[in-house]
Design a protein around this motif. Structure first.
Motif, PDB file in Angstrom:
ATOM      1  N   TYR A 114       0.842  -1.198   0.000  1.00 54.63           N
ATOM      2  CA  TYR A 114       0.000   0.000   0.000  1.00 54.63           C
ATOM      3  C   TYR A 114       0.876   1.246   0.000  1.00 54.63           C
ATOM      4  O   TYR A 114       2.036   1.206   0.419  1.00 54.63           O
ATOM      5  N   ILE A 115       0.295   2.329  -0.473  1.00 51.21           N
ATOM      6  CA  ILE A 115       1.011   3.602  -0.497  1.00 51.21           C
ATOM      7  C   ILE A 115       1.128   4.092   0.941  1.00 51.21           C
ATOM      8  O   ILE A 115       0.126   4.197   1.646  1.00 51.21           O
ATOM      9  N   GLY A 116       2.353   4.371   1.348  1.00 53.09           N
ATOM     10  CA  GLY A 116       2.559   4.818   2.721  1.00 53.09           C
ATOM     11  C   GLY A 116       3.074   3.722   3.624  1.00 53.09           C
ATOM     12  O   GLY A 116       3.335   3.958   4.799  1.00 53.09           O
ATOM     13  N   GLU A 117       3.227   2.509   3.079  1.00 57.53           N
ATOM     14  CA  GLU A 117       3.743   1.416   3.914  1.00 57.53           C
ATOM     15  C   GLU A 117       5.192   1.727   4.332  1.00 57.53           C
ATOM     16  O   GLU A 117       5.994   2.254   3.571  1.00 57.53           O
ATOM     17  N   ASP A 118       5.522   1.370   5.562  1.00 54.09           N
ATOM     18  CA  ASP A 118       6.864   1.606   6.099  1.00 54.09           C
ATOM     19  C   ASP A 118       7.879   0.739   5.345  1.00 54.09           C
ATOM     20  O   ASP A 118       7.680  -0.470   5.239  1.00 54.09           O
ATOM     21  N   VAL A 119       8.942   1.345   4.845  1.00 57.82           N
ATOM     22  CA  VAL A 119       9.940   0.602   4.072  1.00 57.82           C
ATOM     23  C   VAL A 119      11.314   0.658   4.743  1.00 57.82           C
ATOM     24  O   VAL A 119      12.022  -0.340   4.813  1.00 57.82           O
ATOM     25  N   ALA A 144      -4.306  -4.142   3.178  1.00 55.37           N
ATOM     26  CA  ALA A 144      -3.210  -4.990   2.720  1.00 55.37           C
ATOM     27  C   ALA A 144      -2.856  -6.161   3.629  1.00 55.37           C
ATOM     28  O   ALA A 144      -2.172  -7.083   3.197  1.00 55.37           O
ATOM     29  N   TYR A 145      -3.286  -6.140   4.875  1.00 53.25           N
ATOM     30  CA  TYR A 145      -2.868  -7.210   5.797  1.00 53.25           C
ATOM     31  C   TYR A 145      -4.034  -7.705   6.648  1.00 53.25           C
ATOM     32  O   TYR A 145      -5.069  -7.045   6.765  1.00 53.25           O
ATOM     33  N   SER A 146      -3.818  -8.852   7.296  1.00 46.61           N
ATOM     34  CA  SER A 146      -4.890  -9.481   8.077  1.00 46.61           C
ATOM     35  C   SER A 146      -5.324  -8.646   9.263  1.00 46.61           C
ATOM     36  O   SER A 146      -6.509  -8.573   9.576  1.00 46.61           O
ATOM     37  N   VAL A 191     -11.548  -9.030   2.483  1.00 45.88           N
ATOM     38  CA  VAL A 191     -10.805  -9.164   1.227  1.00 45.88           C
ATOM     39  C   VAL A 191      -9.642  -8.177   1.205  1.00 45.88           C
ATOM     40  O   VAL A 191      -9.790  -7.017   1.596  1.00 45.88           O
ATOM     41  N   PHE A 192      -8.498  -8.657   0.737  1.00 50.51           N
ATOM     42  CA  PHE A 192      -7.334  -7.778   0.644  1.00 50.51           C
ATOM     43  C   PHE A 192      -7.456  -6.810  -0.523  1.00 50.51           C
ATOM     44  O   PHE A 192      -7.945  -7.160  -1.592  1.00 50.51           O
TER      45      PHE A 192
END
Lengths: 154, 156, 758, 315
Positions: C98-103, C311-313, C343-344
């Motif tokens: 997802y946009i903004g996910e920590d990388v 994006a995640y459970s 749903v993801f």
């Protein structure tokens, strides 16, 4: 009026604005948050504030801050390398040389200055090196043991 | 970057500072003066959590450069007590149950203080209008409105 | 002693409010530790992309940057609430989703340096096709977000009770409608922040959280540090609303950075990051099919509900189930089928929310009113007819113990003159009712219960130690009030040590509505054990039987001969002399069926008890602009016996804002995975001027097992306020809503589509 | 959120402000209330070398009456202006738009000059640098096309000032002073109609004053928002009736406010103008309500404002 000084602190070039009235200890503890170095008396009598300046153990509580300009300063926080403790730190723990811990940083810094200068110090050298550092807990026996063990291990 | 010299009166204490030219009042209060009562919740002036009084008028401190307020008086939530006694607004917020998570509380109280500074007896509608400058996510505002009403009565 | 209460049930000033009105209450961002570094996070610019490489070495060359980390510095452990949902690495090494996910992240001496450091990190991505709509995401051929989940279906909860199809075929009236709702933002006033400090092999953490123990356990796993070396500590929390229960990526980031740098690290998210990169609320599409008898009895319900899981459970199975359960705990469903799909999609993480499930719940209630109207019945009667009563079982076999549903319906309708106004409609005006029940705690394994340790100090003052958490609701003050009642000492004599994993025991946290029923019950039990000791010594010293002794105003005294008395502090000292200081523990574990499982075994006792509520909204619809105005809102709530009615009212009023008025203002807006309103300007949290006149009615029932009869206080309003608005809209216009929020554009669109309907 | 680095200069006179501006080759911003500017800077939408504080310039602050006009310094706050008796008594439309601007706290800091000269807004523009970088820079930020109307080489951002349309309906004028001298133009002439560069004011020029004719008028302002405070208008309609004729200002849609004139106030004329304004409004999906709806509301609100004025004008 504040002045800017630059010096090497624990292997890092540091530039900081200081008040000429300050001691080096004040700068370390209050401005740079390096509180490992302790204030025991404030008059250079106890050695709790010992740091190493250009290889020499110095009481930072009576060291005028402007004189730090261009110097190479190491505090207790700069002793561990890559997450590994300095042998002196290890030895102090292993030999039981730490009780309340307040004199410990200064004591270790005095010992380090000694070992940096003399690879194989005698008992007399060790006693002389830490004679400016008061310890109220240990009776010094284990501290001297710890320093000796590091010297011997070299 | 050259720093800027400012003298401000914060909670009745004259303070001289050298600040960054691009430093906000909120940063100065929180980072330099350890006055963390004003909160940073949006940083863009949308929520009011950082409200303090500037010469008696409520302002969003996140939108103000500290150099702008050279010579001014700032009151923060920490400066509201007088002689160790809570301000009637603080008392009323407690007694009326107007505080929940507390993150908007200091800004809300400062907005209300600003209102009472310029209008000693605000009507309910005036109170609602004034505190509509601030977002609260917990209370539904009802008890906040009641607390401001109560405080203005007490102060009358 | 329940009938003669001295402080429980009184409107007391909350114990935490002094610090909060004086600005001295500390929140995470207010902390400053010696040598503390500032952290900043590099975030994914893509909604879906393969990570080819991450190189943080450039950041480390910036003077003042003390550490830089990415997922490659972690241990590859993935987190999940359940064994079968462990899919969240927090710092990904395979893909961003997802946009903004920590990388990646850096820690530096100040924010400017940290930002400079971030700009030197090199990440190579290979962009992948992304999917943003859950219905699209379920289709064959949609981009696969996690390999482990076919058709991106994260969780499928299937419940089938009775014979739905048969009952539906026999029903007098059947109606099927589909309702949508945009996900909401928690928009807690305090943006997420964390301070982490690692020294001597021990990790200390402060962050706003609703469950310190679950945070610590997750971090222990993610960091491979023994649990006793991870300490999540107490700190004020600027609101949670369900969004701060689970471990957050920032927790891991700050921990890795402090471990690497050896210095304390503070990470404070911006408001925008708080929205894009901490949790958000599920978007929902709910299809509701209902079969009714001619007399309004519900004979069957058939549901298909799709939750946009991001994006995640996250809390997946729970989130997929809760809207259904809070509804079946309210009404009798002899035949019911529920298919919930989470749903993801390539959007941010989704979590639980106090107002979770608005499309489903408001949809059910509004549809019920349409059917009632068609049958010539009124909403009050239909709700009374179908509402559960004490002693009944829910469809999935939870027994309802105490139940004030009927009272809330009657009191709310009488207060608002509901029946008459619903029938005799004024032009453009409507009135609507929403009901719901809430479980007070739900199965969380051994974390379902709570325990407390109490000691009496030598001056007679009291220390309580409990895992209970306060996110602003007033839980801390509530248990102090309970202890004050039991021990006969004023609230100011009681110190609370809580929510610190090193010293407090497991507790469900401020999650699952368990604080009053579970947490306070444990405190009460511990204090009662202390009380017994106090009374025993007092009885001996005063020479009167134990049954004749009561504790009040710091004094133990004989009820029959009140001049026989001694201060509690004397008793405490006497106990010290005897070498038996007065300390005690107490615990409470609710009566729950622990075989119950969200997906594989969705039946059995869900919670120890349930609370109930009815909301009534009055609306005015502007037919020209589509604007809805809510002039008045009435909420009735059965919370057992309220411990602090003022705090319960506060919860109810906040709920009217967050669920009720939010129904016409709040919703997240997206453009291909970009959150368009991540701020407090364009995300419309209602303001004081948007609020209606509010009436709150606390229906005092008495729960046999609740502490002093108390149950959860306030949350029912959070899950029925939107129903009341939706129903009032239907009453005003004759139209069912299709999508929430009911912003004026949507309303006008509906009015135009349904011209002529009345 | 921290600000980007810049220098801070305080100007005591207009000349000094212009001088500093030219010293920094125009990489400068004038700062008054800061309520519009500071968020733009925090978002790195602009990165000036210097911020010139013009609040201390006395002549920019004053509100005076002169020859049938109200001369308003641009640094007068919205709240001060709202409290001005002449505006309360004679210019109900302006009073209402001032009252409807944002919230009380921001009215007390925000200035009329800043409010008029506020930048245009868009859901895909007023975002952090990180957000915009991930999205790709749009036309207004120097990119190739609009991010809302894909492939369009234009900017559809919305001008969201509440008070410019009211000022336009009361025939207010703006005094502009710059390096090349001084001029007085109608308020509507401040706007370029280009979302990328919404103002005709040239680099360095300062809004020196606003001249508002003080005549008896009837009027009202209607603002469409989701909430009752803090919000910018999604559509704003200002109407002033004077000597039998009327002017209508429309804001919140597209890069500039528009003004329309009714020679006579009657139902037919009102409907004509409502239809024309509806046709002119070309909203796109860059605000929180749908474009079709916002377009529709232009006509609806115009008719509504006239009705309200007929009934006495109060809200």
């Amino acid at each position: 009026m504040k002045k800017e000084i630059t010096f090497n602190l624990n292997n890092e070039e540091t530039t900081v604005e200081v008040d000429p009235k300050w001691t080096l200890l004040y700068l370390l503890r209050e401005v740079l948050n390096l509180t490992g170095t302790k204030e025991g008396c404030g008059y250079g009598e106890c050695g709790a504030c010992t740091v190493i300046i250009d290889g020499k153990a110095v009481n930072s509580c009576i060291f005028p801050v402007l004189e730090a300009e261009g110097k190479n300063i190491i505090t207790i926080e700069g002793l561990a390398k890559d997450g590994q403790m300095h042998p002196l730190q290890k030895a102090f723990i292993e030999k039981g040389a730490v009780q309340c811990g307040f004199c410990t940083p200064g004591m270790i810094m005095s010992a380090k200055a000694l070992l940096d200068e003399k690879k194989n110090p005698t008992d007399e050298d060790i006693k002389e090196a830490i004679e400016g550092n008061l310890c109220r807990c240990t009776g010094y026996v284990m501290i001297i043991d710890a320093i000796k063990s590091v010297a011997a291990g070299r | 970057m050259k720093t800027v010299k400012v003298t401000i009166n914060v909670n009745n204490e004259k303070i001289k500072l050298q600040v960054k030219p691009y430093e906000t009042l909120l940063e100065t209060l929180r980072e330099r003066l350890a006055l963390t009562g004003a909160k940073e919740a949006c940083s863009l002036g949308s929520c009011g959590s950082c409200t303090v009084l500037l010469n008696g008028t409520p302002v969003r401190s996140c939108l103000i450069l500290t150099p702008e307020v050279d010579g001014a008086s700032i009151t923060t939530i920490e400066g509201l007590k007088e002689d160790g006694k809570l301000h009637p607004l603080q008392e009323a917020f407690m007694e009326k149950g107007a505080v929940q998570c507390g993150f908007c509380t200091s800004g809300m109280i400062m907005t209300a203080k600003g209102l009472l500074n310029r209008n000693k007896k605000p009507s309910r509608a005036e109170i609602i209008k004034s505190i509509s400058s601030n977002i609260c996510r917990c209370t539904g505002y009802k008890k906040i409105v009641e607390a401001v009403e109560e405080a203005s009565k007490k102060m009358a | 002693m329940d009938d003669n209460l001295k402080i429980v049930g009184k409107r007391v000033v909350r114990s935490d409010s002094y610090a909060k009105v004086t600005g001295s209450a500390l929140y995470t961002a207010d902390l400053k530790l010696p040598g503390m570094l500032v952290a900043k996070v590099l975030r994914s610019p893509y909604p879906h992309a393969k990570i080819i490489s991450i190189d943080v070495s450039g950041a480390l060359k910036v003077p003042g940057v003390k550490a830089a980390v990415s997922g490659f510095d972690a241990y590859g452990v993935k987190w999940g609430v359940f064994r079968y949902t462990q899919d969240h690495a927090m710092l990904p090494t395979d893909k961003v989703r997802y946009i903004g996910e920590d990388v990646a992240a850096v820690a530096a001496v100040d924010e400017e340096t940290a930002l400079e450091g971030l700009s030197r990190i090199k990440v190579e991505y290979e962009p992948l096709d992304a999917v943003f709509d859950p219905v699209e995401s379920m289709k064959d051929g949609a981009p696969q977000i996690h390999n482990e989940y076919k058709n991106n279906i994260n969780i499928h909860v299937h419940i089938d009770v009775g014979e739905v199809d048969k009952a539906m075929a026999k029903a007098y009236l059947v109606r099927e409608d589909t309702f949508k709702a945009a996900g909401e933002a928690y928009a807690m006033m305090e943006p997420y922040a964390v301070v982490a400090s690692y020294a001597n092999g021990y990790l200390d953490l402060w962050m706003p959280n609703a469950g310190p123990h679950v945070r610590a356990k997750a971090l222990s796993n993610l960091l491979k540090i023994p649990l006793n070396r991870v300490r999540v500590r107490h700190i004020n929390s600027g609101g949670a609303f369900g969004g701060r229960s689970e471990v957050a990526p920032g927790d891991l980031v700050a921990s890795l950075l402090t471990i690497k740098s050896g210095r304390p690290v503070k990470l404070v998210l911006s408001r925008e990051e708080n929205a894009t990169s901490s949790r958000q609320v599920h978007d929902i599409v709910a299809t509701v099919k209902t079969g009714m008898k001619k007399d309004g009895t519900i004979v069957a319900k058939d549901y298909k509900v799709i939750y946009d899981g991001g994006a995640y459970s996250s809390t997946g199975p729970i989130a997929t189930s809760i809207p259904f359960y809070v509804y079946e705990e309210c009404y009798r469903f002899p035949n019911v089928r529920y298919n919930g799909y989470r749903v993801f999609t390539n959007k941010g993480i989704r979590g639980m929310y106090g107002c979770h499930g608005r499309a489903f719940l408001a949809g059910n209630e509004a549809q019920m009113d349409m059917m009632a109207k068609e049958l010539g019945l009124d909403p009050v009667d239909v709700r009374l007819k179908n509402g559960l009563t004490a002693g009944e079982m829910t469809a999935t076999k939870s027994k309802i113990t105490s139940c004030g549903l009927k009272d809330t319906i009657i009191e709310a309708s009488e207060k608002t003159n509901f029946k008459k106004r619903w029938k005799k409609k004024e032009k453009n005006r409507g009135i609507g009712m929403g009901c719901v029940a809430i479980m007070c705690g739900f199965p969380m394994g051994f974390r379902s219960g709570s325990s407390c340790y109490v000691k009496i100090n030598d001056d007679g003052q009291v220390t309580l130690v409990t895992g209970l958490v306060d996110n602003g609701q007033g839980n801390e003050s509530m248990v102090i009030q309970v202890a004050s009642e039991v021990l006969g000492v004023p609230m100011e004599d009681i110190n609370l040590v809580n929510a610190d994993t090193e010293v407090t025991n497991l507790d469900p946290g401020a999650y699952s509505q368990a604080a009053a029923y579970v947490g306070a019950n444990a405190v009460k039990a511990a204090c009662e054990n202390v009380r017994k000791r106090l009374i025993s010594i007092a009885s001996e010293k005063l020479g009167v039987p134990e049954s004749d002794i009561d504790l009040k105003d710091r004094i133990a005294y004989s009820i029959k001969q009140p001049d026989k008395r001694m201060p509690i502090s004397w008793i405490a000292r006497e106990a010290f002399f005897r070498g038996e200081p007065i300390v005690a523990t107490g615990s409470f574990f609710p009566d729950i069926d622990f075989e119950r499982e969200w997906v594989t075994r969705p039946w059995g006792q869900m919670a120890g008890t349930f609370s109930f509520g009815t909301s009534v909204a009055e609306v005015e619809v502007d037919y020209e602009t589509g604007k809805i105005i809510v002039p008045r809102f009435t909420a009735a709530h059965d919370c057992g016996r309220p411990i602090n009615p003022m705090a319960v009212e506060g919860q109810m009023e906040g709920s009217i804002q967050q669920a009720g008025i939010a129904t016409i203002t709040e919703g997240n807006m997206w453009y291909r995975g970009f959150l368009l309103n991540p701020d407090l300007l364009e995300y419309k949290v209602p303001l004081a001027c948007d609020m209606p006149e509010i009436d709150t009615i606390i229906v005092s029932s008495h729960d046999p097992k609740g502490p002093f009869g108390a149950k959860e206080g306030g949350l029912t309003v959070r899950m029925n306020a939107y129903s009341a608005i939706a129903c009032a809209f239907t009453n005003a216009t004759g139209i069912l809503f299709e999508e929430l929020p009911l912003t004026p554009d949507k309303v006008l669109n509906l009015l135009e589509k349904n011209k002529g309907v009345k | 959120m921290i600000l980007p680095k810049f220098e801070y200069k305080k100007a005591r006179t207009i000349e000094e402000a212009l001088e500093i501006y030219s010293q920094y080759n125009g990489e400068a911003f004038y700062l008054a209330g800061g309520t519009d500017l500071v968020p733009l800077l925090k978002h790195r939408l602009f990165n000036p070398k210097v911020v010139i504080d013009i609040k201390g310039i006395e002549e920019l602050k004053t509100i005076t009456k002169k020859g049938g006009n109200l001369l308003v310094g641009p640094n007068a706050t919205l709240y001060e202006l709202k409290g001005t008796p002449e505006i309360q008594e004679k210019l109900p439309c302006l009073f209402q738009s001032l009252d409807a601007t944002s919230c009380e706290t921001l009215q007390m800091r925000g200035t009329i000059g800043g409010n008029i000269m506020q930048n245009t807004r868009c859901l895909q523009y007023n975002k952090s640098l990180e957000w915009r970088t991930a999205r790709g820079f749009c036309y207004k930020m120097g990119g190739k096309t609009c991010n809302v109307v894909l492939n369009a080489k234009a900017c559809y951002s919305n001008y969201c000032g509440d008070n410019a349309p009211s000022l336009m309906t009361v025939d207010a004028k703006a005094r502009i002073v710059g390096p090349t001298g001084e001029k007085t133009i109608k308020v509507e002439k401040l706007f370029s109609g280009d979302g990328k560069e919404p103002f005709t004011v040239k680099p360095g020029e300062i809004l020196k004053g606003i001249i508002i004719p003080l005549k008896e008028t009837k009027g009202a302002y209607e603002k469409l928002t989701v909430r009752g405070s803090i919000d910018y208008p999604l559509v704003g309609v200002a109407v002033t009736i004077k000597d039998g004729s009327a002017k209508v200002g429309v804001t919140g849609i597209g890069p500039c406010p528009r003004v329309y004139e009714l020679k006579e106030v009657n139902e037919k004329e009102i409907n004509n103008i409502a239809d024309k304004a509806y046709e002119d409004a070309k909203p796109v999906l860059n605000a929180v309500l749908t474009p079709a709806y916002r377009k529709k509301m232009v006509g609806v609100l115009i008719k509504r404002v006239f009705k309200r004025i007929e009934k006495g004008g109060s809200r």
